[in-house]
Motif scaffolding. Structure first.
Motif, short mmCIF file in Angstrom:
data_model
loop_
_atom_site.label_atom_id
_atom_site.label_comp_id
_atom_site.label_asym_id
_atom_site.label_seq_id
_atom_site.Cartn_x
_atom_site.Cartn_y
_atom_site.Cartn_z
N ALA A 21 19.60 -39.05 -32.13
CA ALA A 21 19.59 -39.89 -33.34
C ALA A 21 19.66 -39.18 -34.61
O ALA A 21 20.52 -39.39 -35.44
CB ALA A 21 18.41 -40.67 -33.46
N LEU A 22 19.18 -37.82 -34.59
CA LEU A 22 19.19 -37.29 -35.88
C LEU A 22 20.65 -36.57 -36.15
O LEU A 22 21.29 -36.51 -37.37
CB LEU A 22 18.39 -35.98 -35.92
CG LEU A 22 18.41 -34.90 -37.13
CD1 LEU A 22 18.07 -35.71 -38.55
CD2 LEU A 22 17.30 -33.77 -36.88
N LYS A 23 21.28 -36.15 -34.90
CA LYS A 23 22.90 -35.52 -35.01
C LYS A 23 23.55 -36.76 -35.43
O LYS A 23 24.63 -36.77 -36.23
CB LYS A 23 23.07 -34.78 -33.63
CG LYS A 23 22.20 -33.62 -33.35
CD LYS A 23 22.53 -32.75 -34.69
CE LYS A 23 21.67 -31.60 -34.39
NZ LYS A 23 21.97 -30.52 -35.44
N GLN A 24 23.32 -37.95 -35.06
CA GLN A 24 24.16 -39.21 -35.36
C GLN A 24 24.10 -39.45 -36.63
O GLN A 24 25.04 -39.82 -37.52
CB GLN A 24 23.78 -40.32 -34.54
CG GLN A 24 24.30 -40.15 -32.99
CD GLN A 24 24.07 -41.25 -32.22
OE1 GLN A 24 23.05 -41.97 -32.43
NE2 GLN A 24 24.76 -41.73 -31.26
N SER A 65 28.51 -29.42 -28.17
CA SER A 65 27.71 -29.16 -29.37
C SER A 65 26.51 -30.04 -29.52
O SER A 65 26.40 -31.15 -28.88
CB SER A 65 28.47 -29.38 -30.54
OG SER A 65 27.64 -29.23 -31.91
N SER A 66 25.33 -29.55 -29.92
CA SER A 66 24.30 -30.31 -30.44
C SER A 66 24.64 -31.58 -31.34
O SER A 66 23.95 -32.49 -31.70
CB SER A 66 23.06 -29.78 -30.61
OG SER A 66 23.36 -28.95 -31.97
N GLY A 67 25.65 -31.25 -32.30
CA GLY A 67 26.34 -32.11 -33.06
C GLY A 67 26.84 -33.19 -32.42
O GLY A 67 27.47 -32.97 -31.38
N SER A 68 26.87 -34.47 -32.84
CA SER A 68 27.38 -35.49 -32.31
C SER A 68 28.95 -35.43 -32.04
O SER A 68 29.43 -34.60 -32.92
CB SER A 68 27.27 -36.80 -33.15
OG SER A 68 28.07 -36.90 -34.36
N HIS A 91 35.50 -33.42 -26.47
CA HIS A 91 34.16 -33.33 -27.10
C HIS A 91 33.09 -33.65 -26.19
O HIS A 91 33.10 -34.60 -25.70
CB HIS A 91 34.19 -33.85 -28.36
CG HIS A 91 35.26 -33.65 -29.24
ND1 HIS A 91 35.18 -32.26 -30.35
CD2 HIS A 91 36.67 -33.93 -29.36
CE1 HIS A 91 36.29 -32.27 -30.72
NE2 HIS A 91 37.47 -33.13 -30.31
N PHE A 92 32.01 -32.99 -26.28
CA PHE A 92 30.85 -33.23 -25.60
C PHE A 92 29.43 -32.87 -26.36
O PHE A 92 29.60 -32.33 -27.45
CB PHE A 92 30.34 -32.49 -24.39
CG PHE A 92 31.57 -32.70 -23.24
CD1 PHE A 92 31.53 -33.84 -22.49
CD2 PHE A 92 32.63 -31.93 -23.20
CE1 PHE A 92 32.37 -33.99 -21.21
CE2 PHE A 92 33.67 -31.99 -22.21
CZ PHE A 92 33.47 -33.20 -21.39
N THR A 94 25.14 -34.27 -27.08
CA THR A 94 23.89 -34.31 -26.34
C THR A 94 23.89 -35.67 -25.46
O THR A 94 22.81 -35.67 -24.50
CB THR A 94 22.62 -34.19 -27.13
OG1 THR A 94 22.53 -35.29 -28.22
CG2 THR A 94 22.42 -32.83 -27.79
N LYS A 95 24.76 -36.31 -25.58
CA LYS A 95 24.64 -37.70 -24.70
C LYS A 95 24.79 -37.31 -23.34
O LYS A 95 24.55 -37.93 -22.41
CB LYS A 95 25.84 -38.72 -25.16
CG LYS A 95 25.33 -39.23 -26.45
CD LYS A 95 26.30 -40.31 -26.76
CE LYS A 95 26.10 -41.06 -28.00
NZ LYS A 95 27.21 -41.65 -28.61
N ILE A 96 25.55 -36.14 -23.10
CA ILE A 96 25.76 -35.79 -21.64
C ILE A 96 24.57 -34.93 -21.07
O ILE A 96 24.73 -34.66 -19.98
CB ILE A 96 26.97 -34.73 -21.61
CG1 ILE A 96 27.58 -34.43 -20.07
CG2 ILE A 96 26.93 -33.14 -22.24
CD1 ILE A 96 28.94 -35.26 -19.74
N GLY A 97 23.69 -34.59 -22.01
CA GLY A 97 22.48 -33.71 -21.64
C GLY A 97 22.44 -32.39 -22.69
O GLY A 97 23.29 -32.28 -23.27
N HIS A 98 21.08 -31.98 -22.74
CA HIS A 98 20.77 -30.98 -23.58
C HIS A 98 21.38 -29.76 -23.33
O HIS A 98 21.65 -29.28 -21.93
CB HIS A 98 19.29 -31.01 -23.70
CG HIS A 98 18.67 -32.11 -24.44
ND1 HIS A 98 18.91 -32.28 -25.85
CD2 HIS A 98 18.25 -33.14 -24.01
CE1 HIS A 98 18.21 -33.58 -26.06
NE2 HIS A 98 17.79 -34.12 -24.84
N LYS A 99 21.86 -28.80 -24.07
CA LYS A 99 22.30 -27.52 -23.60
C LYS A 99 21.65 -26.60 -22.94
O LYS A 99 22.13 -25.72 -22.69
CB LYS A 99 22.94 -27.13 -25.14
CG LYS A 99 23.93 -27.88 -25.96
CD LYS A 99 24.61 -27.54 -27.05
CE LYS A 99 25.17 -26.39 -27.03
NZ LYS A 99 25.95 -25.82 -28.25
N VAL A 100 20.29 -26.83 -23.05
CA VAL A 100 19.40 -25.91 -22.25
C VAL A 100 19.14 -26.33 -20.99
O VAL A 100 18.34 -25.94 -20.23
CB VAL A 100 18.17 -25.78 -22.97
CG1 VAL A 100 18.52 -24.87 -24.40
CG2 VAL A 100 17.22 -26.91 -23.48
#
Length: 149
Positions: A21-24, A65-68, A91-92, A94-100
């Motif tokens: 939500a913050l990235k969006q 990216s963690s950016g949208s 592009h991908f 965090t909707k695909i999942g978190h980078k960690v």
């Protein structure tokens, strides 16, 4: 109410939260600034030539990216190098999942029809590198001025 929302956004930013939500929200704000010509994305000077070389060699290039996704497209579409969106195959965010989380890298591989061992992931964050390696992805840790590690 509005002040509570603003305070929450500042709080999330101060903690470098990577919430979708913050990235969006940031993406929406960036859209206005980029489209008005108030901002241009800057890349390290070796990035665009390297990506062009990879593309010429037949490699595909994706951004995770963690950016949208919207924010990523704004960055690549309004850069100091001009519109370089044609250099990116997809592009991908965090909707695909978190980078960690290693599952995120498996989902990306599946969605692009590629084995994880045919992917090279570039990152400056060690936790992301570990998650990608756990998924069977090759990783290169990029060290740049101001990187977190």
């Amino acid at each position: 109410m509005i002040q509570a929302v603003v305070d929450n956004v500042y709080w999330q930013m101060s903690l470098d939260r990577k919430t979708t939500a913050l990235k969006q929200l940031q993406g929406h704000m960036w859209r206005a600034a980029f489209k008005a010509g108030h901002m241009k994305a800057e890349f390290f000077e070796d990035v665009v030539p390297a990506v062009r070389k990879w593309r010429e060699a037949g490699m595909k290039v994706y951004v995770y990216s963690s950016g949208s996704v919207e924010a990523q497209k704004l960055l690549f579409g309004h850069s100091t190098e001009g519109d370089i969106l044609e250099l990116v195959d997809g592009h991908f965010d965090t909707k695909i999942g978190h980078k960690v989380e290693s599952e995120s890298y498996q989902k990306i591989a599946s969605s692009i029809g590629c084995s994880t061992n045919n992917i090279l992931f570039l990152t400056d964050v060690s936790r992301e590198a570990s998650a990608a390696e756990e998924a069977g992805v090759h990783v290169a840790v990029v060290v740049r001025p101001g990187t977190q590690g």
